[in-house]
Design a protein around this motif. Structure first.
Motif: not given
Length: 141
Positions: A122-141
């Motif tokens: 059932a976990l497969a129903a909640n798989i997300w893929h992040v396609l883009d993140v904002s520049n200078n955000s905490p998720a920005d590498p």
């Protein structure tokens, strides 16, 4: 907010169920990483639900690893359930698709090149893929 998310994720991970109450076929080893480019297994979407013709009903990774080692120099048969193949159906519906893969197991390493985690299908129903993140955000590498 994070406490509610953690409780929700705990329920998805089977945290609210006891080992003895699991329905047969409702869990499998979710593929987290595949370093073997020869294997047609897609991380996050594919779950290994059977090995050598038997369903996986034990979360112990050592039993799975031992079965693979027992096949060293030969091949292992994996039953792979794909979330992509039946994304609009619940995991236990009759339309669920499981494919069999016959994979050669090297004699020297007895490794398939997969990272796995025992998880509910059932976990497969909640798989997300992040396609883009904002520049200078905490998720920005």
């Amino acid at each position: 907010m994070f406490n509610a998310l953690n409780r929700f994720m705990s329920r998805l991970d089977g945290g609210d169920t006891h080992q003895g109450q699991q329905e047969p076929g409702s869990f499998g080893f979710q593929v987290l990483r595949n370093t073997n480019l020869q294997l047609a297994i897609e991380p996050w979407f594919d779950f290994i639900v059977g090995i050598n013709g038997r369903p996986i009903d034990n979360p112990g990774p050592s039993l799975f690893a031992q079965e693979v080692r027992n096949c060293a120099g030969g091949s292992v048969s994996l039953g792979v359930w794909s979330a992509k193949a039946s994304h609009s159906l619940p995991p236990q519906s009759p339309g669920q698709r499981t494919r069999e893969l016959h994979i050669p197991v090297p004699n020297d390493s007895a490794s398939l090149g997969l990272s796995l985690q025992f998880s509910p299908l059932a976990l497969a129903a909640n798989i997300w893929h992040v396609l883009d993140v904002s520049n200078n955000s905490p998720a920005d590498p």
